[in-house]
Design a protein around this motif. Structure first.
Motif, mmCIF file in Angstrom:
data_model
loop_
_atom_site.group_PDB
_atom_site.id
_atom_site.type_symbol
_atom_site.label_atom_id
_atom_site.label_comp_id
_atom_site.label_asym_id
_atom_site.label_seq_id
_atom_site.Cartn_x
_atom_site.Cartn_y
_atom_site.Cartn_z
ATOM 1 N N CYS A 262 49.401 -33.022 -42.657
ATOM 2 C CA CYS A 262 50.685 -32.676 -43.258
ATOM 3 C C CYS A 262 51.474 -31.778 -42.315
ATOM 4 C CB CYS A 262 50.498 -31.994 -44.610
ATOM 5 S SG CYS A 262 49.805 -30.332 -44.547
ATOM 6 N N ASP A 263 52.737 -31.652 -42.610
ATOM 7 C CA ASP A 263 53.656 -30.823 -41.824
ATOM 8 C C ASP A 263 53.243 -29.362 -41.942
ATOM 9 O OD1 ASP A 263 55.792 -29.582 -40.616
ATOM 10 O OD2 ASP A 263 57.302 -30.329 -42.007
ATOM 11 N N ALA A 264 53.097 -28.717 -40.794
ATOM 12 C CA ALA A 264 52.793 -27.285 -40.779
ATOM 13 C C ALA A 264 53.799 -26.552 -39.901
ATOM 14 C CB ALA A 264 51.374 -27.035 -40.293
ATOM 15 N N GLY A 265 55.054 -26.926 -40.022
ATOM 16 C CA GLY A 265 56.109 -26.247 -39.282
ATOM 17 C C GLY A 265 56.172 -26.708 -37.842
ATOM 18 N N TRP A 266 55.691 -25.876 -36.945
ATOM 19 C CA TRP A 266 55.729 -26.213 -35.516
ATOM 20 C C TRP A 266 54.575 -27.115 -35.092
ATOM 21 C CZ3 TRP A 266 51.636 -24.610 -32.345
ATOM 22 C CH2 TRP A 266 50.771 -23.681 -32.912
ATOM 23 N N ARG A 267 53.652 -27.409 -36.026
ATOM 24 C CA ARG A 267 52.482 -28.238 -35.758
ATOM 25 C C ARG A 267 52.158 -29.007 -37.033
ATOM 26 N NH1 ARG A 267 47.795 -23.433 -35.912
ATOM 27 N NH2 ARG A 267 48.660 -22.349 -37.717
ATOM 28 N N ASN A 268 50.996 -29.645 -37.074
ATOM 29 C CA ASN A 268 50.480 -30.280 -38.284
ATOM 30 C C ASN A 268 49.144 -29.654 -38.663
ATOM 31 O OD1 ASN A 268 52.577 -32.238 -38.561
ATOM 32 N ND2 ASN A 268 51.593 -33.520 -37.011
ATOM 33 N N TYR A 269 48.833 -29.676 -39.959
ATOM 34 C CA TYR A 269 47.483 -29.375 -40.424
ATOM 35 C C TYR A 269 46.729 -30.693 -40.562
ATOM 36 C CZ TYR A 269 48.938 -24.623 -41.883
ATOM 37 O OH TYR A 269 49.384 -23.332 -41.932
ATOM 38 N N HIS A 270 45.422 -30.654 -40.279
ATOM 39 C CA HIS A 270 44.591 -31.854 -40.367
ATOM 40 C C HIS A 270 43.365 -31.559 -41.226
ATOM 41 C CE1 HIS A 270 46.747 -33.969 -37.087
ATOM 42 N NE2 HIS A 270 46.930 -32.743 -36.635
ATOM 43 N N PHE A 271 43.028 -32.513 -42.096
ATOM 44 C CA PHE A 271 41.912 -32.335 -43.016
ATOM 45 C C PHE A 271 41.003 -33.555 -42.999
ATOM 46 C CE2 PHE A 271 45.641 -30.124 -44.658
ATOM 47 C CZ PHE A 271 45.157 -28.832 -44.766
ATOM 48 N N LEU A 272 39.727 -33.311 -43.239
ATOM 49 C CA LEU A 272 38.733 -34.375 -43.356
ATOM 50 C C LEU A 272 38.173 -34.339 -44.769
ATOM 51 C CD1 LEU A 272 35.979 -35.233 -40.764
ATOM 52 C CD2 LEU A 272 35.471 -35.203 -43.194
ATOM 53 N N GLU B 86 38.722 -28.571 -42.380
ATOM 54 C CA GLU B 86 40.008 -28.583 -41.685
ATOM 55 C C GLU B 86 39.716 -28.607 -40.190
ATOM 56 O OE1 GLU B 86 44.085 -25.860 -41.150
ATOM 57 O OE2 GLU B 86 42.673 -25.408 -42.777
ATOM 58 N N TYR B 87 40.514 -29.365 -39.453
ATOM 59 C CA TYR B 87 40.365 -29.406 -38.001
ATOM 60 C C TYR B 87 41.751 -29.344 -37.367
ATOM 61 C CZ TYR B 87 41.472 -34.465 -38.338
ATOM 62 O OH TYR B 87 42.060 -35.677 -38.586
ATOM 63 N N ASP B 88 41.806 -29.423 -36.047
ATOM 64 C CA ASP B 88 43.087 -29.208 -35.378
ATOM 65 C C ASP B 88 43.253 -30.171 -34.209
ATOM 66 O OD1 ASP B 88 45.528 -27.514 -34.969
ATOM 67 O OD2 ASP B 88 44.565 -27.180 -33.037
ATOM 68 N N GLU B 89 44.488 -30.639 -34.030
ATOM 69 C CA GLU B 89 44.833 -31.440 -32.854
ATOM 70 C C GLU B 89 45.971 -30.800 -32.066
ATOM 71 O OE1 GLU B 89 45.615 -35.539 -33.780
ATOM 72 O OE2 GLU B 89 43.485 -36.028 -33.727
ATOM 73 N N GLY B 90 46.347 -29.577 -32.419
ATOM 74 C CA GLY B 90 47.536 -28.985 -31.838
ATOM 75 C C GLY B 90 47.284 -27.920 -30.804
ATOM 76 N N PHE C 19 43.344 -19.479 -36.192
ATOM 77 C CA PHE C 19 44.814 -19.470 -36.279
ATOM 78 C C PHE C 19 45.316 -20.782 -36.888
ATOM 79 C CE2 PHE C 19 44.448 -22.152 -32.733
ATOM 80 C CZ PHE C 19 45.687 -22.571 -32.246
ATOM 81 N N TYR C 20 44.623 -21.222 -37.922
ATOM 82 C CA TYR C 20 44.912 -22.511 -38.527
ATOM 83 C C TYR C 20 45.385 -22.312 -39.975
ATOM 84 C CZ TYR C 20 41.696 -23.542 -34.623
ATOM 85 O OH TYR C 20 41.072 -23.599 -33.408
ATOM 86 N N GLY C 21 45.013 -23.251 -40.866
ATOM 87 C CA GLY C 21 45.400 -23.145 -42.263
ATOM 88 C C GLY C 21 44.405 -22.339 -43.074
ATOM 89 N N HIS C 22 44.679 -22.220 -44.371
ATOM 90 C CA HIS C 22 43.853 -21.377 -45.244
ATOM 91 C C HIS C 22 42.411 -21.886 -45.353
ATOM 92 C CE1 HIS C 22 47.009 -18.741 -46.314
ATOM 93 N NE2 HIS C 22 47.584 -19.467 -47.253
ATOM 94 N N LEU C 23 42.201 -23.206 -45.314
ATOM 95 C CA LEU C 23 40.826 -23.702 -45.399
ATOM 96 C C LEU C 23 40.025 -23.212 -44.195
ATOM 97 C CD1 LEU C 23 38.524 -25.296 -46.597
ATOM 98 C CD2 LEU C 23 39.514 -27.394 -45.636
ATOM 99 N N CYS C 24 40.621 -23.237 -43.010
ATOM 100 C CA CYS C 24 39.930 -22.731 -41.820
ATOM 101 C C CYS C 24 39.588 -21.253 -41.968
ATOM 102 C CB CYS C 24 40.779 -22.945 -40.575
ATOM 103 S SG CYS C 24 40.793 -24.645 -39.983
#
Length: 400
Positions: free
Chosen positions: A11-21, A34-38, A318-323
């Motif tokens: 989903c949209d996370a402003g300047w990046r995206n959040y990614h979930f499995l 939660e993982y990251d590609e940014g 420095f990711y989303g709340h799940l991280c």
């Protein structure tokens, strides 16, 4: 209990995206991570798609079994985005095992050593300089930096971390040549950067007061000579640690031996094999472990390895709340925990993406005891914020 489906969402996370499995089972339980590609990691989703073939239709494996099998199958390309994909799957498996037993993940990682985790306000003031559209009020000059220091103190935080910026060339902007922003691959440190760094730290200290711990993150933005130049320039400042990314344990050990400040590093490393030379060379005072990339199970092994070498660890977060919850479940079990990174500046829609959000008290994160990670993503909210194409990679700043 068998795994019936592995799905990725973003989903949209402003300047990046959040990614979930999302990992589903035939008994109705769902494991999340939660993982990251940014952060220089495009392609993790493709790795997850390939490796999930080892899981779908099979009984839920133990974490050790899965890691051994996945590592064996990817051994020629161990590390990097392959390791990140493995970490995302491992973390979802851990969440699944914990929910099956109706216990928090920390119970499967050895149990809590502490109920609260001291945190520092990360990217202070970076997010308000780099992304004022999403995080306000905008910081454009040293007065804004000073005000952020005061805000951190007034909100009860006892530590904050800053990065490198330029203030004397129009509105403030980040100095990140290590990430090609701007593209200066030689990574030289000139007098202007030294002057701006000194001014930034002094402004933060003015605002935050004498009791605030100030951390500095230099990332990959210099080479050995340049790092030493910057460290000498701030030798008279009281710095909690200076964070330096380096793939040479020998170079980092040399820097540490000549540094007036403690050195932290290792956030971009994977597995005990990559961490071990840094411990053997006495290259770090604090090892930063990315639980999102390595997986909490492997991160626990890295923390034990650090402890054997008399080194404390700090989560990279420095990711989303799940991280944040994932890192908290790991950090609360680690005897040699130092401090935890957290982003206090959040998107307007961050909280609506999760069933529970982190709870902070007096500069500490309260560790939840709910089953699994202690929070789950909310799919409807994720789908309500479609991801941006290519969101997250650092955009280049033109050379002047």
């Amino acid at each position: 209990m068998k795994i019936t489906r592995v799905e990725t969402l973003s989903c949209d996370a402003g300047w990046r995206n959040y990614h979930f499995l999302k990992m589903e089972t035939d008994e109705g339980l769902t494991g999340w991570s939660e993982y990251d590609e940014g952060f220089g990691s495009p392609g993790v989703t493709a790795v997850i798609s390939q490796l999930s073939g080892l899981l779908v239709g099979q009984p839920v494996p133990g974490l050790e079994y899965f890691h051994a099998q996945a590592y064996s199958r990817t051994r020629p390309a161990a590390g990097g985005v392959v390791a990140e994909g493995m970490g995302a799957l491992e973390n979802a498996l851990l969440d699944l095992h914990a929910k099956a037993l109706n216990v928090p993940c920390h119970a499967l990682l050895g149990g809590k050593v502490r109920d609260r985790l001291r945190v520092y306000w990360s990217h202070c003031p970076a997010w308000r300089i780099n992304h004022p559209k999403y995080f306000g009020p905008a910081v454009t000059d040293l007065d804004g930096v000073r005000a952020m220091g005061a805000e951190a103190r007034e909100r009860g935080f006892t530590g904050l971390k800053t990065n490198t910026f330029i203030f004397d060339d129009g509105p403030a902007y980040a100095w990140r040549p290590g990430f090609a922003a701007p593209f200066y691959p030689e990574l030289n440190v000139e007098r202007g950067l030294v002057r701006n760094l000194q001014a930034c730290i002094e402004a933060l200290r003015d605002g935050a007061g004498p009791d605030m711990d100030i951390l500095l993150d230099l990332n990959f933005n210099a080479k050995t000579e340049g790092y030493l130049k910057l460290l000498r320039a701030i030798a008279d400042q009281d710095i909690f640690w200076v964070e330096i990314d380096s793939y040479s344990p020998d170079a980092l050990a040399y820097i540490r031996n000549h540094s007036p400040h403690p050195i932290s590093s290792c956030e971009t490393l994977f597995g005990g094999r990559e961490f071990l030379p840094y411990f053997q060379k006495n290259a770090v005072d604090v090892a930063i472990v990315d639980v999102v990339w390595n997986g909490a199970w492997q991160s626990r092994k890295i923390a034990d390895l650090a402890d054997i070498h008399e080194v404390n660890v700090a989560p990279h977060n420095f990711y989303g709340h799940l991280c944040t919850m994932m890192n908290a479940q790991f950090a609360c079990t680690v005897p040699n925990f130092r401090i935890m990174e957290t982003d206090v500046d959040r998107l307007a829609w961050d909280d609506e993406l999760f069933t529970h959000v982190p709870e902070y008290q007096d500069g500490h994160l309260v560790v939840p005891d709910r089953p699994g990670w202690g929070t789950d993503p909310i799919e409807e909210a994720i789908r309500a914020h479609p991801p941006k194409a290519g969101g997250g990679l650092i955009k280049p700043r033109p050379r002047s």
